[in-house]
Scaffold this active site. Structure first.
Site, short mmCIF file in Angstrom:
data_model
loop_
_atom_site.label_atom_id
_atom_site.label_comp_id
_atom_site.label_asym_id
_atom_site.label_seq_id
_atom_site.Cartn_x
_atom_site.Cartn_y
_atom_site.Cartn_z
CG HIS A 187 45.15 40.24 40.59
ND1 HIS A 187 44.38 39.32 41.00
CD2 HIS A 187 44.45 39.68 39.58
CE1 HIS A 187 42.96 39.19 41.22
NE2 HIS A 187 43.28 40.24 40.07
CB VAL A 206 36.60 50.16 14.45
CG1 VAL A 206 36.32 49.52 12.99
CG2 VAL A 206 36.48 51.05 15.46
CB CYS A 241 25.79 59.61 49.87
SG CYS A 241 24.01 59.15 49.97
CD GLU A 298 40.91 34.62 30.58
OE1 GLU A 298 39.74 34.62 31.79
OE2 GLU A 298 41.19 34.12 29.49
CB CYS A 311 23.11 63.71 43.79
SG CYS A 311 23.35 62.30 43.17
#
Ligand SMILES: Cc1cc2nc3c(=O)[nH]c(=O)nc-3n(C[C@H](O)[C@H](O)[C@H](O)COP(=O)(O)OP(=O)(O)OC[C@H]3O[C@@H](n4cnc5c(N)ncnc54)[C@H](O)[C@@H]3O)c2cc1C
Length: 477
Positions: free
Chosen positions: A50, A172, A399, A335, A439
């Site tokens: 961004h 952890v 592909c 975030e 695949c």
């Protein structure tokens, strides 16, 4: 052994910090509970670097996004990772939204982000498939797209070359602090002078093991459709609606591999591992994408996925040493724009660790030279490899045109793949139109052979997600 730094979490935050800290004389351990790095939020997002036009001015999100965005071109060049500076356009579809777009323009200016106002014709000239509803746009030329897995892998590869230890498949489960930290995992105990908590949606859980609670993480899920490469050119830039308090809205985004992403929605979930997709969520994405881009070809969807935002009740990044438990450093609430901010987040964490440990800068830091194949080879490199090695003459994924040699190279080295998805992340077999229909059995066979394990033990993704249950035919698999 006593470590100087233990980093919990090998997402983009943990791998970036590890690589930056590997420039200093420090004993560093990175721990992740998965059998691969970047297997949570870092692998399921919009992959946008961004510009930094929308975070609240003065917030860590705003400061680190703008800084991080500027650092991206150089870091991607250093690590041989593609960064496409395609720009982004926020669009307005009515008078009310035009006012909000003007406010966003102001916000961008305060954040120091270059933007250009576009009228309807200018938006259409840039984006021929833009919806007729769109009346104006705000273009941010500094925004771009990357392939986040590729970046995290390159960072970790280079960190390991420079002495960092990576412990995968270790969760952890407890942390204690006496003179130093004792970090207990599902496999054993490690001692360290400092701990960096880069554990994504689990950051509050990890923090509360040793510090007083300070924030809560409430995961917010976002779901996407992926369109086939045949839709390349549907949009040239990242197309955003106007941001709201729930996030940046449903976007239409090109990817570095020429697919198109459509999404995400934004829904709080209770379960921190809930990366399901839902009919309601996907319908929401479909309807909202149509507001900004005309005739999104939903018949070209090849996959759907979702990721979890580590939203905190602080509503900003939390990057600091704990006031009481000295040496414990949170990298939490990361975030969006966590990916775009990652290089700047890493620099900030390095300055905190330098303040605590005062390490010497290395004079012998080794520049990035890939030890694990990340991304498929160029035609020219492939041609050269084919001359000496016949495994590069055998195409496994039709592909994406990936050879056996490339798959083998993705299993070797510092951060070699250990699962079918690990191979897919590194060199793309299974990413194409058939999604692994042809695949996948071949990839299982190659993994089993190269890792010297039984094909029945090859996982699709995390430990225990084995693809094959039992042998059904006698003979070679
Ligand atoms: C839908 C969506 C869209 C987004 N789009 C963008 C975007 O376009 N641009 C942008 O800049 N940002 C975006 N983001 C945000 C970005 O993806 C995140 O900020 C970033 O990936 C967070 O990285 P991280 O390393 O902090 O966390 P993660 O990638 O989640 O890594 C945390 C790691 O910690 C490990 N861990 C957790 N608990 C333990 C434990 N107990 N023991 C061991 N290991 C543990 C996990 O296994 C994981 O690997 C988006 C996020 C979402 C969900």
């Amino acid at each position: 052994m006593m470590f100087d730094v233990i980093i919990i979490g090998a997402g983009i935050s943990g791998t970036f910090v590890a690589r930056e800290l590997s420039k200093y004389s420090l004993k560093i351990l990175v721990i992740d509970k998965h059998n691969d790095i970047a297997n949570e939020t870092t692998m399921a997002n919009s992959a946008i670097i961004h510009s930094g036009l929308d975070p609240i001015p003065g917030s860590l999100k705003a400061i680190l996004n703008v800084k991080g965005n500027k650092m991206y071109p150089a870091i991607c060049e250093e690590l041989n990772v593609e960064f496409k500076k395609c720009g982004s356009i926020n669009v307005a579809t009515n008078e009310e939204e035009i006012k909000k777009l003007r406010a966003l323009e102001n916000n961008a200016k305060v954040n120091g982000v270059e933007v250009t106002w576009m009228n309807q014709e200018e938006v259409r000239a840039h984006e021929p498939n833009i919806s007729d509803h769109v009346q104006a746009g705000l273009f941010a030329p500094s925004a771009g797209i990357i392939y986040p897995w590729e970046l995290a892998l390159a960072l970790m590869d280079n960190a390991i070359t420079n002495g960092v230890t990576l412990a995968l498949n270790e969760e952890v489960v407890n942390i204690e602090k006496d003179n130093h930290f004792i970090v207990e995992t599902s496999k054993g105990k490690y001692q360290s002078k400092t701990v960096i908590n880069a554990s994504g949606v689990y950051a509050d859980v990890i923090r509360n093991m040793v510090c007083k609670p300070k924030y809560e993480i409430h995961p917010r899920r976002g779901q996407y459709f992926v369109l086939d490469k045949s839709e390349k050119g549907l949009v040239n830039s990242v197309i955003f609606p106007l941001p709201t308090e729930k996030g940046k809205g449903v976007l239409v985004v090109p990817t570095t591999h020429d697919n198109i992403l459509v999404g995400p929605d934004s829904v709080f979930v209770d379960d921190r591992s809930d990366t399901m997709t839902s009919k309601e969520g996907m319908n929401y994405v479909r309807e909202n994408a149509g507001n900004i881009v005309d005739n999104v070809p939903m018949n070209r969807v090849i996959r759907s996925f979702s990721g979890l935002r580590a939203a905190s009740d602080i509503h900003d990044f939390i990057i600091e040493e704990d006031g009481e438990v000295k040496g414990f450093v949170d990298v939490a609430g990361i975030e969006s724009p966590g990916l775009a901010s990652a290089p700047a987040i890493a620099k900030l964490v390095v300055s905190i660790i330098r303040g605590i440990l005062n390490p010497e800068e290395k004079t012998d830091f080794i520049k990035y030279q890939p030890t694990t194949l990340i991304s498929n080879l160029s035609r020219e490199d492939l041609r050269n490899k084919m001359i000496d090695d016949k495994s590069y003459r055998k195409v496994i994924c039709r592909c994406e045109v990936i050879t056996e040699g490339e798959i083998i190279a993705s299993i070797k080295g510092n951060v070699g793949a250990r699962s079918v998805k690990g191979v897919k992340k590194r060199c793309r077999p299974g990413m194409g139109l058939c999604q692994g229909g042809f695949c996948e059995p071949e990839v299982v066979k190659i993994l089993a052979r190269e890792l010297d394990i039984d094909p029945l033990e090859v996982p699709l993704d995390s430990k225990g997600s084995n693809i094959l249950a039992k042998e059904t035919k006698v003979g070679e698999l």
